[in-house]
Write a protein that holds these residues in place. Structure first.
Motif, mmCIF file in Angstrom:
data_model
loop_
_atom_site.group_PDB
_atom_site.id
_atom_site.type_symbol
_atom_site.label_atom_id
_atom_site.label_comp_id
_atom_site.label_asym_id
_atom_site.label_seq_id
_atom_site.Cartn_x
_atom_site.Cartn_y
_atom_site.Cartn_z
ATOM 1 N N SER A 127 -46.611 -75.740 168.245
ATOM 2 C CA SER A 127 -47.272 -74.773 167.418
ATOM 3 C C SER A 127 -46.665 -74.272 165.995
ATOM 4 O O SER A 127 -45.345 -74.465 166.022
ATOM 5 C CB SER A 127 -47.646 -73.562 168.266
ATOM 6 O OG SER A 127 -46.386 -72.983 168.463
ATOM 7 N N ASP A 128 -47.367 -73.407 165.173
ATOM 8 C CA ASP A 128 -46.722 -72.834 164.109
ATOM 9 C C ASP A 128 -47.585 -71.898 163.530
ATOM 10 O O ASP A 128 -48.692 -71.545 163.869
ATOM 11 C CB ASP A 128 -46.657 -73.831 163.003
ATOM 12 C CG ASP A 128 -47.797 -74.747 162.568
ATOM 13 O OD1 ASP A 128 -48.527 -74.271 161.357
ATOM 14 O OD2 ASP A 128 -48.310 -75.504 163.271
ATOM 15 N N ASN A 129 -47.067 -70.950 162.792
ATOM 16 C CA ASN A 129 -47.761 -69.712 162.172
ATOM 17 C C ASN A 129 -48.473 -70.271 161.055
ATOM 18 O O ASN A 129 -48.211 -70.968 160.009
ATOM 19 C CB ASN A 129 -46.819 -68.817 161.537
ATOM 20 C CG ASN A 129 -45.974 -68.265 162.810
ATOM 21 O OD1 ASN A 129 -46.536 -67.888 163.892
ATOM 22 N ND2 ASN A 129 -44.755 -67.657 162.272
ATOM 23 N N GLY A 130 -49.810 -69.872 160.945
ATOM 24 C CA GLY A 130 -50.707 -70.497 160.101
ATOM 25 C C GLY A 130 -51.381 -71.644 160.353
ATOM 26 O O GLY A 130 -52.452 -72.121 159.461
ATOM 27 N N ASP A 131 -51.269 -72.488 161.471
ATOM 28 C CA ASP A 131 -51.775 -73.476 161.883
ATOM 29 C C ASP A 131 -51.842 -74.575 160.644
ATOM 30 O O ASP A 131 -52.952 -75.102 160.249
ATOM 31 C CB ASP A 131 -53.144 -73.245 162.259
ATOM 32 C CG ASP A 131 -53.961 -74.447 162.997
ATOM 33 O OD1 ASP A 131 -53.223 -75.244 163.260
ATOM 34 O OD2 ASP A 131 -55.313 -74.542 162.919
ATOM 35 N N HIS A 132 -50.816 -74.654 159.954
ATOM 36 C CA HIS A 132 -50.803 -75.812 158.873
ATOM 37 C C HIS A 132 -50.470 -77.204 159.181
ATOM 38 O O HIS A 132 -50.509 -78.056 158.525
ATOM 39 C CB HIS A 132 -49.439 -75.609 157.864
ATOM 40 C CG HIS A 132 -49.527 -74.043 157.395
ATOM 41 N ND1 HIS A 132 -50.498 -73.690 156.356
ATOM 42 C CD2 HIS A 132 -48.996 -72.779 157.612
ATOM 43 C CE1 HIS A 132 -50.413 -72.444 155.983
ATOM 44 N NE2 HIS A 132 -49.546 -71.960 156.688
ATOM 45 N N ARG A 170 -42.451 -75.486 156.410
ATOM 46 C CA ARG A 170 -43.213 -75.128 157.248
ATOM 47 C C ARG A 170 -42.343 -75.090 158.497
ATOM 48 O O ARG A 170 -42.296 -76.094 159.261
ATOM 49 C CB ARG A 170 -44.477 -76.382 157.626
ATOM 50 C CG ARG A 170 -44.993 -76.785 156.377
ATOM 51 C CD ARG A 170 -46.258 -75.925 155.755
ATOM 52 N NE ARG A 170 -46.849 -76.621 154.730
ATOM 53 C CZ ARG A 170 -47.440 -75.600 153.785
ATOM 54 N NH1 ARG A 170 -47.775 -74.594 154.023
ATOM 55 N NH2 ARG A 170 -48.232 -76.403 152.962
ATOM 56 N N TYR A 172 -41.912 -74.657 162.599
ATOM 57 C CA TYR A 172 -42.779 -74.863 163.715
ATOM 58 C C TYR A 172 -41.804 -74.867 165.028
ATOM 59 O O TYR A 172 -40.763 -74.696 164.845
ATOM 60 C CB TYR A 172 -43.478 -76.423 163.391
ATOM 61 C CG TYR A 172 -42.426 -77.452 163.785
ATOM 62 C CD1 TYR A 172 -42.063 -77.872 164.877
ATOM 63 C CD2 TYR A 172 -41.424 -77.793 162.655
ATOM 64 C CE1 TYR A 172 -41.158 -78.992 165.187
ATOM 65 C CE2 TYR A 172 -40.784 -78.800 162.670
ATOM 66 C CZ TYR A 172 -40.572 -79.594 164.064
ATOM 67 O OH TYR A 172 -39.567 -80.338 163.918
ATOM 68 N N SER A 173 -42.537 -74.950 166.012
ATOM 69 C CA SER A 173 -41.738 -74.878 167.351
ATOM 70 C C SER A 173 -42.612 -75.928 168.125
ATOM 71 O O SER A 173 -43.743 -75.992 168.340
ATOM 72 C CB SER A 173 -41.611 -73.454 167.928
ATOM 73 O OG SER A 173 -42.916 -72.958 168.337
ATOM 74 N N GLU A 187 -37.141 -74.285 167.923
ATOM 75 C CA GLU A 187 -37.506 -73.909 166.656
ATOM 76 C C GLU A 187 -36.934 -75.394 165.529
ATOM 77 O O GLU A 187 -35.892 -75.694 165.803
ATOM 78 C CB GLU A 187 -37.005 -72.798 165.876
ATOM 79 C CG GLU A 187 -37.350 -71.403 166.660
ATOM 80 C CD GLU A 187 -38.745 -71.253 166.645
ATOM 81 O OE1 GLU A 187 -39.474 -71.512 165.550
ATOM 82 O OE2 GLU A 187 -39.206 -70.448 167.909
ATOM 83 N N THR A 189 -38.003 -77.241 161.409
ATOM 84 C CA THR A 189 -38.762 -76.942 160.042
ATOM 85 C C THR A 189 -39.218 -78.275 159.569
ATOM 86 O O THR A 189 -38.248 -79.249 159.768
ATOM 87 C CB THR A 189 -37.623 -76.429 159.080
ATOM 88 O OG1 THR A 189 -36.946 -75.175 159.655
ATOM 89 C CG2 THR A 189 -38.015 -76.025 157.731
#
Length: 459
Positions: A127-132, A170, A172-173, A187, A189
Motif C-alpha cells: 500500500s501507499d498514500n495516494g494510490d500511486h 513514492r 510505500y509499505s 516501509e 521508497t
C-alpha cells in the motif's frame, strides 16, 4: 521441579546428577552432588531456562537426569520427564534494498525471518498514500518454519509514467498480516525517474517552435524582382534587340582531351639522401596526430606498486565496488574502503599485496534460494602474485552483493588481518589468519539479511 532420591543400600554413598538430552543445555541441578546415609532421602531442584529463540521448540520436550553413585557407578539410573514449552511468535522483516529506482517498475525483496518457536503463516500486501503504485507480490502467502527465513519478491509499477521532468519519491509499505493480529508494515521508497529529462523537453519545444516559424516565413515570403537595365539602355540610345546571326561570336574551342594532367608524387616517396635537404621546391608531409591514449585505471595494483616503490616492504592496497556508486579510490594498510551508515552494499573487492608471496580470496554472497537464511560462496578461490590485481565478487547490476569473504596471503612470510563493517551490526573484531598450510581468515557475515558495507586490511 524437584527430584527425590532415596539410598536403599547399606553404605554411605555420594550421588552425582547430570542433565542429559536436548533440554540439558537449559537445565541446572542444585546441588550437583548429594551425600546420603543408608535408608535416608534427599532432594535436588531442577531449574529449566529455555531461551526465547527458535531452538526452544514449542510443545513437550523430553528430558532426563543421569544419577551416578560414587561407590557403585554400575548402578546408574536415569529418571525421565517432559518439559512443555509454550509457543511464542516473533517476526522480523526487512526490505532489500530499502530504496529502489526505475522508470517503469521497481523490484524490491522482502525478507521475512521467523524468530519464534512455531510455524509462521502470514499474507503479504502492499500500500501507499495516494494510490500511486500497483503491486505484484509473489508469493502473497508464506509459511516459515521456526528459525527460517523466506524472501518475497515484489514488483512495483507506477500508475502514471513521468514522461518529462525530474524524479519523484513514492513512499510505500509492504505489510505482513498474521491471523488474529494487526498488520506489521515495512516501509520503503520507490524513486520514479522521468522518461526524458526536463532540459530535453525544453530543447525539443524550442526547436519545434523555431522550425515551424522558419517554414511559415519561407512559405509567406515571395521576393519581387524587377530590373532597370532596359530603361538605362533606352536612355543611352542603345538598342535592346539581339544581335544578328552574322555578328555572333563563335564559342571558344574546348581544350583537347589529350592534354596531360600533372600527377602528385606518391606518398611513399622519400627525399633522396644526395639532396642534402638544401634544394628548394621539395614537398613536405605532416604526420597525422595520434589518438590520445586512454588513461590507466587507478586499481589496487597500481596503488600498492607506487607505495612499495616509496616504502619497500609488506603492504596491502584495496578498493570496494559499491551498489549504485561504483569503485572507490584505492586505500592501503588499514584505511577504510566503503561506506558506513549509507545502506550501500559492497558488490566486489579489488586487492593487491607486496612482499607477501601473493594473496588468494573468495567472495561469500547473497543467495536468494537459501533454505537456511545464509549466503554461499560464488565460486572457487582466486589467487594472484604480488603486485597483481585480485578481484572477488561481481560488478554486474543483477549479480548479488557480498555478505563476507575468506582470504589469506603467502604461506610462509606473512599473515593478513581484516576488520569488516556489517549492516546493522557495525564493525566486527579484528581477525588474522595463520602463516603456512591452508589457513585463512573469514570477514563479514553469513546471514542473507545483512551485507558488507566497509573493510580494512593490514599485512
Amino acid at each position: 521441579m524437584r527430584l527425590r532420591l532415596r539410598n536403599t543400600g547399606d553404605v554411605v554413598d555420594e550421588y552425582r546428577f547430570e542433565p542429559v538430552g536436548d533440554v540439558a543445555p537449559w537445565t541446572v541441578v542444585e546441588p550437583q552432588t548429594l551425600r546420603l546415609y543408608p535408608g535416608t532421602t534427599g532432594t535436588v531442584e531442577l531449574t529449566f531456562s529455555p531461551p526465547r529463540s527458535p531452538d526452544a521448540v514449542a510443545g513437550p520436550n523430553p528430558f532426563a537426569v543421569r544419577i551416578t553413585p560414587t561407590e557403585h557407578p554400575e548402578a546408574t539410573t536415569v529418571p525421565e520427564g517432559n518439559l512443555t514449552i509454550t509457543p511464542f511468535t516473533e517476526v522480523r522483516a526487512e526490505l532489500v534494498p530499502p530504496t529502489v529506482k526505475g522508470r517503469f517498475r521497481g523490484r524490491p525483496k522482502l525478507a521475512v525471518d521467523n524468530l519464534g518457536n512455531t510455524r509462521l503463516t502470514a499474507s503479504v500486501s502492499g500500500s501507499d498514500n495516494g494510490d500511486h503504485l500497483s503491486y505484484d507480490i509473489h508469493p502473497s502467502n508464506v509459511q516459515v518454519e521456526p528459525g527460517r527465513a523466506v524472501f518475497v519478491r515484489a514488483t512495483l509499477k507506477p500508475r502514471q509514467i513521468i514522461w518529462f521532468g525530474s524524479k519523484e519519491q513514492r513512499p510505500y509499505s509492504l505489510a505482513i498480516q498474521r491471523s488474529g493480529t494487526g498488520p506489521q508494515p515495512v516501509e520503503g521508497t520507490y524513486v520514479q525517474r522521468g522518461f526524458l529529462p526536463r532540459w530535453l523537453a525544453t530543447f525539443l519545444g524550442v526547436f519545434m517552435a523555431l522550425a515551424i516559424t522558419f517554414v511559415m516565413l519561407w512559405i509567406a515570403y515571395k521576393p519581387q524582382v524587377r530590373t532597370a537595365a532596359t530603361e538605362k539602355l533606352q536612355e543611352a540610345g542603345i538598342s535592346t534587340l539581339p544581335p544578328s546571326p552574322s555578328a555572333s561570336v563563335a564559342p571558344p574551342t574546348p581544350p583537347s582531351p589529350s592534354a596531360e594532367v600533372p600527377v602528385a608524387p606518391a606518398a611513399t616517396e622519400t627525399q633522396s639522401a644526395s639532396g642534402g635537404g638544401g634544394g628548394g621546391g621539395g614537398a613536405s608531409a605532416e604526420a597525422e596526430p595520434k589518438e590520445s591514449a586512454k588513461p590507466q585505471e587507478d586499481t589496487a595494483a597500481t596503488a600498492v606498486t607506487q607505495l612499495a616503490a616509496q616504502d619497500p616492504g609488506r603492504h596491502i592496497c584495496y578498493r570496494a565496488y559499491l551498489t549504485d556508486k561504483g569503485w572507490t579510490k584505492p586505500v592501503c594498510d588499514g584505511a577504510v574502503a566503503g561506506t558506513v551508515g549509507q545502506n550501500r552494499p559492497i558488490k566486489s573487492l579489488n586487492l593487491a599485496t607486496s612482499d607477501t608471496d601473493g594473496t588468494a580470496a573468495s567472495a561469500f554472497v547473497h543467495y536468494p534460494q537459501s533454505t537456511d537464511g545464509k549466503g554461499h560462496y560464488d565460486g572457487p578461490w582466486k589467487g594472484v602474485v604480488d603486485g597483481a590485481d585480485l578481484y572477488i565478487g561481481s560488478t554486474k547490476k543483477d549479480d548479488p552483493y557480498m555478505l563476507g569473504f575468506a582470504m589469506n596471503v603467502g604461506q610462509s612470510k606473512s599473515v593478513v588481518c581484516q576488520t569488516a563493517h556489517v549492516h546493522n551490526e557495525g564493525w566486527k573484531g579484528l581477525g588474522c589468519d595463520e602463516p603456512g598450510g591452508d589457513n585463512y581468515i573469514f570477514g563479514g557475515t553469513l546471514s542473507n539479511l545483512l551485507w558488507l558495507e566497509a573493510v580494512k586490511f593490514t599485512v
